[in-house]
Design an enzyme around this catalytic site. Sequence first.
Site, PDB file in Angstrom:
ATOM      1  N   LYS A 246       6.529  40.268  17.781  1.00 58.06           N
ATOM      2  CA  LYS A 246       5.298  40.295  16.976  1.00 58.06           C
ATOM      3  C   LYS A 246       5.625  39.671  15.633  1.00 58.06           C
ATOM      4  O   LYS A 246       6.561  40.095  14.954  1.00 58.06           O
ATOM      5  CB  LYS A 246       4.776  41.716  16.768  1.00 58.06           C
ATOM      6  CG  LYS A 246       3.495  41.702  15.895  1.00 58.06           C
ATOM      7  CD  LYS A 246       2.797  43.033  15.855  1.00 58.06           C
ATOM      8  CE  LYS A 246       3.386  43.954  14.823  1.00 58.06           C
ATOM      9  NZ  LYS A 246       2.547  45.166  14.614  1.00 58.06           N
TER      10      LYS A 246
ATOM     11  N   HIS B 299      -7.197  51.499   6.339  1.00 63.80           N
ATOM     12  CA  HIS B 299      -7.558  50.873   7.620  1.00 63.80           C
ATOM     13  C   HIS B 299      -7.019  51.648   8.824  1.00 63.80           C
ATOM     14  O   HIS B 299      -7.727  51.861   9.807  1.00 63.80           O
ATOM     15  CB  HIS B 299      -7.026  49.435   7.635  1.00 63.80           C
ATOM     16  CG  HIS B 299      -7.322  48.703   8.894  1.00 63.80           C
ATOM     17  ND1 HIS B 299      -8.600  48.342   9.272  1.00 63.80           N
ATOM     18  CD2 HIS B 299      -6.502  48.297   9.900  1.00 63.80           C
ATOM     19  CE1 HIS B 299      -8.547  47.733  10.443  1.00 63.80           C
ATOM     20  NE2 HIS B 299      -7.291  47.695  10.852  1.00 63.80           N
ATOM     21  N   GLN B 300      -5.752  52.082   8.730  1.00 62.39           N
ATOM     22  CA  GLN B 300      -5.138  52.752   9.890  1.00 62.39           C
ATOM     23  C   GLN B 300      -5.645  54.184  10.093  1.00 62.39           C
ATOM     24  O   GLN B 300      -5.566  54.726  11.205  1.00 62.39           O
ATOM     25  CB  GLN B 300      -3.618  52.820   9.726  1.00 62.39           C
ATOM     26  CG  GLN B 300      -2.916  51.485   9.573  1.00 62.39           C
ATOM     27  CD  GLN B 300      -2.964  50.652  10.834  1.00 62.39           C
ATOM     28  OE1 GLN B 300      -3.027  51.187  11.948  1.00 62.39           O
ATOM     29  NE2 GLN B 300      -2.968  49.347  10.675  1.00 62.39           N
TER      30      GLN B 300
ATOM     31  N   ASN C 271      -6.775  61.860  -0.225  1.00 61.65           N
ATOM     32  CA  ASN C 271      -6.377  60.471  -0.456  1.00 61.65           C
ATOM     33  C   ASN C 271      -6.276  60.228  -1.947  1.00 61.65           C
ATOM     34  O   ASN C 271      -7.066  60.779  -2.719  1.00 61.65           O
ATOM     35  CB  ASN C 271      -7.394  59.508   0.175  1.00 61.65           C
ATOM     36  CG  ASN C 271      -6.835  58.097   0.270  1.00 61.65           C
ATOM     37  OD1 ASN C 271      -5.700  57.907   0.742  1.00 61.65           O
ATOM     38  ND2 ASN C 271      -7.581  57.116  -0.186  1.00 61.65           N
TER      39      ASN C 271
ATOM     40  N   SER D 161       0.267  53.715   1.993  1.00 58.79           N
ATOM     41  CA  SER D 161       1.245  52.669   1.633  1.00 58.79           C
ATOM     42  C   SER D 161       1.956  53.057   0.344  1.00 58.79           C
ATOM     43  O   SER D 161       2.349  52.194  -0.433  1.00 58.79           O
ATOM     44  CB  SER D 161       0.523  51.329   1.487  1.00 58.79           C
ATOM     45  OG  SER D 161      -0.574  51.467   0.608  1.00 58.79           O
TER      46      SER D 161
ATOM     47  N   MET E  65       3.465  58.289   9.274  1.00 58.14           N
ATOM     48  CA  MET E  65       3.271  56.986   9.905  1.00 58.14           C
ATOM     49  C   MET E  65       3.218  55.812   8.933  1.00 58.14           C
ATOM     50  O   MET E  65       3.237  54.659   9.344  1.00 58.14           O
ATOM     51  CB  MET E  65       1.966  57.015  10.723  1.00 58.14           C
ATOM     52  CG  MET E  65       1.873  58.130  11.730  1.00 58.14           C
ATOM     53  SD  MET E  65       3.239  58.154  12.923  1.00 58.14           S
ATOM     54  CE  MET E  65       2.989  56.609  13.776  1.00 58.14           C
TER      55      MET E  65
ATOM     56  N   ASP F 268       7.067  52.098   6.613  1.00 56.12           N
ATOM     57  CA  ASP F 268       7.633  51.151   7.576  1.00 56.12           C
ATOM     58  C   ASP F 268       8.444  50.061   6.878  1.00 56.12           C
ATOM     59  O   ASP F 268       8.713  49.021   7.453  1.00 56.12           O
ATOM     60  CB  ASP F 268       6.517  50.530   8.423  1.00 56.12           C
ATOM     61  CG  ASP F 268       5.445  49.867   7.564  1.00 56.12           C
ATOM     62  OD1 ASP F 268       5.561  49.899   6.325  1.00 56.12           O
ATOM     63  OD2 ASP F 268       4.493  49.313   8.135  1.00 56.12           O
TER      64      ASP F 268
ATOM     65  N   GLY G 246       7.369  57.826  12.241  1.00 56.14           N
ATOM     66  CA  GLY G 246       6.891  56.674  13.026  1.00 56.14           C
ATOM     67  C   GLY G 246       7.054  55.385  12.239  1.00 56.14           C
ATOM     68  O   GLY G 246       6.298  55.130  11.298  1.00 56.14           O
TER      69      GLY G 246
HETATM   70  P1  NAD Z   1      -4.570  50.325   3.641  1.00 55.98           P
HETATM   71  O1  NAD Z   1      -4.186  49.364   2.560  1.00 55.98           O
HETATM   72  O2  NAD Z   1      -5.825  50.108   4.385  1.00 55.98           O
HETATM   73  O3  NAD Z   1      -4.621  51.816   3.033  1.00 55.98           O
HETATM   74  C1  NAD Z   1      -3.594  52.271   2.186  1.00 55.98           C
HETATM   75  C2  NAD Z   1      -3.718  53.768   2.010  1.00 55.98           C
HETATM   76  O4  NAD Z   1      -2.653  54.216   1.165  1.00 55.98           O
HETATM   77  C3  NAD Z   1      -4.998  54.199   1.329  1.00 55.98           C
HETATM   78  O5  NAD Z   1      -5.365  55.468   1.835  1.00 55.98           O
HETATM   79  C4  NAD Z   1      -4.586  54.306  -0.134  1.00 55.98           C
HETATM   80  O6  NAD Z   1      -5.435  55.172  -0.862  1.00 55.98           O
HETATM   81  C5  NAD Z   1      -3.213  54.898   0.026  1.00 55.98           C
HETATM   82  N1  NAD Z   1      -2.322  54.670  -1.104  1.00 55.98           N
HETATM   83  C6  NAD Z   1      -2.072  53.511  -1.740  1.00 55.98           C
HETATM   84  N2  NAD Z   1      -1.178  53.709  -2.729  1.00 55.98           N
HETATM   85  C7  NAD Z   1      -0.865  55.019  -2.711  1.00 55.98           C
HETATM   86  C8  NAD Z   1      -0.008  55.843  -3.489  1.00 55.98           C
HETATM   87  N3  NAD Z   1       0.731  55.350  -4.490  1.00 55.98           N
HETATM   88  N4  NAD Z   1       0.073  57.163  -3.183  1.00 55.98           N
HETATM   89  C9  NAD Z   1      -0.653  57.687  -2.163  1.00 55.98           C
HETATM   90  N5  NAD Z   1      -1.488  56.964  -1.418  1.00 55.98           N
HETATM   91  C10 NAD Z   1      -1.598  55.640  -1.681  1.00 55.98           C
HETATM   92  O7  NAD Z   1      -3.314  50.376   4.623  1.00 55.98           O
HETATM   93  P2  NAD Z   1      -3.294  50.758   6.160  1.00 55.98           P
HETATM   94  O8  NAD Z   1      -3.519  49.525   6.970  1.00 55.98           O
HETATM   95  O9  NAD Z   1      -4.135  51.937   6.412  1.00 55.98           O
HETATM   96  O10 NAD Z   1      -1.752  51.128   6.345  1.00 55.98           O
HETATM   97  C11 NAD Z   1      -1.227  52.304   5.765  1.00 55.98           C
HETATM   98  C12 NAD Z   1       0.289  52.273   5.862  1.00 55.98           C
HETATM   99  O11 NAD Z   1       0.677  52.319   7.225  1.00 55.98           O
HETATM  100  C13 NAD Z   1       0.921  51.012   5.281  1.00 55.98           C
HETATM  101  O12 NAD Z   1       2.085  51.373   4.573  1.00 55.98           O
HETATM  102  C14 NAD Z   1       1.284  50.213   6.510  1.00 55.98           C
HETATM  103  O13 NAD Z   1       2.340  49.298   6.290  1.00 55.98           O
HETATM  104  C15 NAD Z   1       1.676  51.331   7.446  1.00 55.98           C
HETATM  105  N6  NAD Z   1       1.689  50.999   8.865  1.00 55.98           N
HETATM  106  C16 NAD Z   1       2.670  51.594   9.607  1.00 55.98           C
HETATM  107  C17 NAD Z   1       2.738  51.321  10.960  1.00 55.98           C
HETATM  108  C18 NAD Z   1       3.796  51.994  11.797  1.00 55.98           C
HETATM  109  O14 NAD Z   1       3.973  51.635  12.951  1.00 55.98           O
HETATM  110  N7  NAD Z   1       4.460  53.004  11.291  1.00 55.98           N
HETATM  111  C19 NAD Z   1       1.812  50.458  11.561  1.00 55.98           C
HETATM  112  C20 NAD Z   1       0.804  49.908  10.768  1.00 55.98           C
HETATM  113  C21 NAD Z   1       0.741  50.195   9.418  1.00 55.98           C
END
Ligand code: NAD
Length: 320
Positions: free
Chosen positions: A66, A136-137, A158, A198, A218, A221, A291
């Site tokens: 990927k 988003h996730q 949040n 994030s 989760m 990463d 995760g």
């Molecule tokens: P997003 O940008 O849509 O949302 C980010 C979230 O983090 C929001 O809820 C935001 O309010 C919060 N946030 C931002 N800064 C913060 C802080 N300092 N303290 C607390 N909360 C904070 O991102 P997303 O697409 O929902 O992804 C969320 C996370 O999941 C990312 O870190 C992404 O890389 C990770 N991710 C992990 C996997 C995995 O397999 N483990 C897969 C996909 C995404």
Amino acid sequence: MLIVPERLIADLVSPADAFAAIEACFAAMARGEAYNFPVIREALGGGRQYGFKSGLDRAAGRLGVKAGGYFPGNAAKGLTNHQSTVFLFDPETGLPLAMVGGNLLTALRTAAASALSIDRLARADAKVLGMIGAGHQAGFQLRAAARARAFERVVAWNLHPEMLPKLGAIAAELGLPFEAVSLDRLGAEADVIVTITSSDRFSLADAQVRPGTHLACMGTDTVGKQEVEPALLARATLFTDEVAQSVSIGEAQHAVKAGLVAAKRITPLGDVLIGAHPGRREAGEITLYDGTGVGLQDLAVAAVALTRATERGVALSADL
Ligand code: NAD
């Protein structure tokens, strides 16, 4: 070579398909039939991140990568910030088999891993789901978690509270009462906590989590991200998708660096699936799933998309 574009994925792969694919994938990893290659992740400047997650599943005959990352300028252009594409190859010949849109698949496979951890590690009587994160996730995580236990309500926190109503709407769709709460209340009331932010410093403190909780962490990463206080990992029973990733780019990186946790204390979830580890042993135990997201997960769900697209005759064909 076949192409399965992003726009087709939603009709081809369901959350249940993703759950089954990830379960089989983690079990294959635990049996030593499948392994991930080292992750490559590069900062491109301007907040852009790009990388590759790849692996080989010998038993399933699956090889691929990927390629994708995070492009913060995309939202202003009407595009998704996270962009990824999965490439599948014939493991015998190296010939390209397919190129599969990876954005929805990433959300589905990530939520499936979290749900699988809840299914296997949370207390059977878990009633309250705590959600930390509302990006988003988070919606995918909420939907998948709701399939793993008969939750009666959702409490959520949040950092940016204005994002919570969107998550609340998904809870409403699932028929679950939803309340925005403090982290103190979330920890005190939730039986299962999903963290999907994030963040680069922890939100949830050790003292806020009560015995018997299952956590699916989760969001971490990458080096430097963090969601929960390292002391929590020191008193929890730890599980992950892959130990090498957990200690380097996962939530455990901080506890390991602080000398609170050793890699040998972290069990691959696949070991629980194949019966090599009992999973939760006591009702009062804290279980934590780190995760990190492995390449084999991406290949597993992309393979489902490819099979379905081929069966239905909707994959596009291209000569290379
Ligand atoms: P997003 O940008 O849509 O949302 C980010 C979230 O983090 C929001 O809820 C935001 O309010 C919060 N946030 C931002 N800064 C913060 C802080 N300092 N303290 C607390 N909360 C904070 O991102 P997303 O697409 O929902 O992804 C969320 C996370 O999941 C990312 O870190 C992404 O890389 C990770 N991710 C992990 C996997 C995995 O397999 N483990 C897969 C996909 C995404």
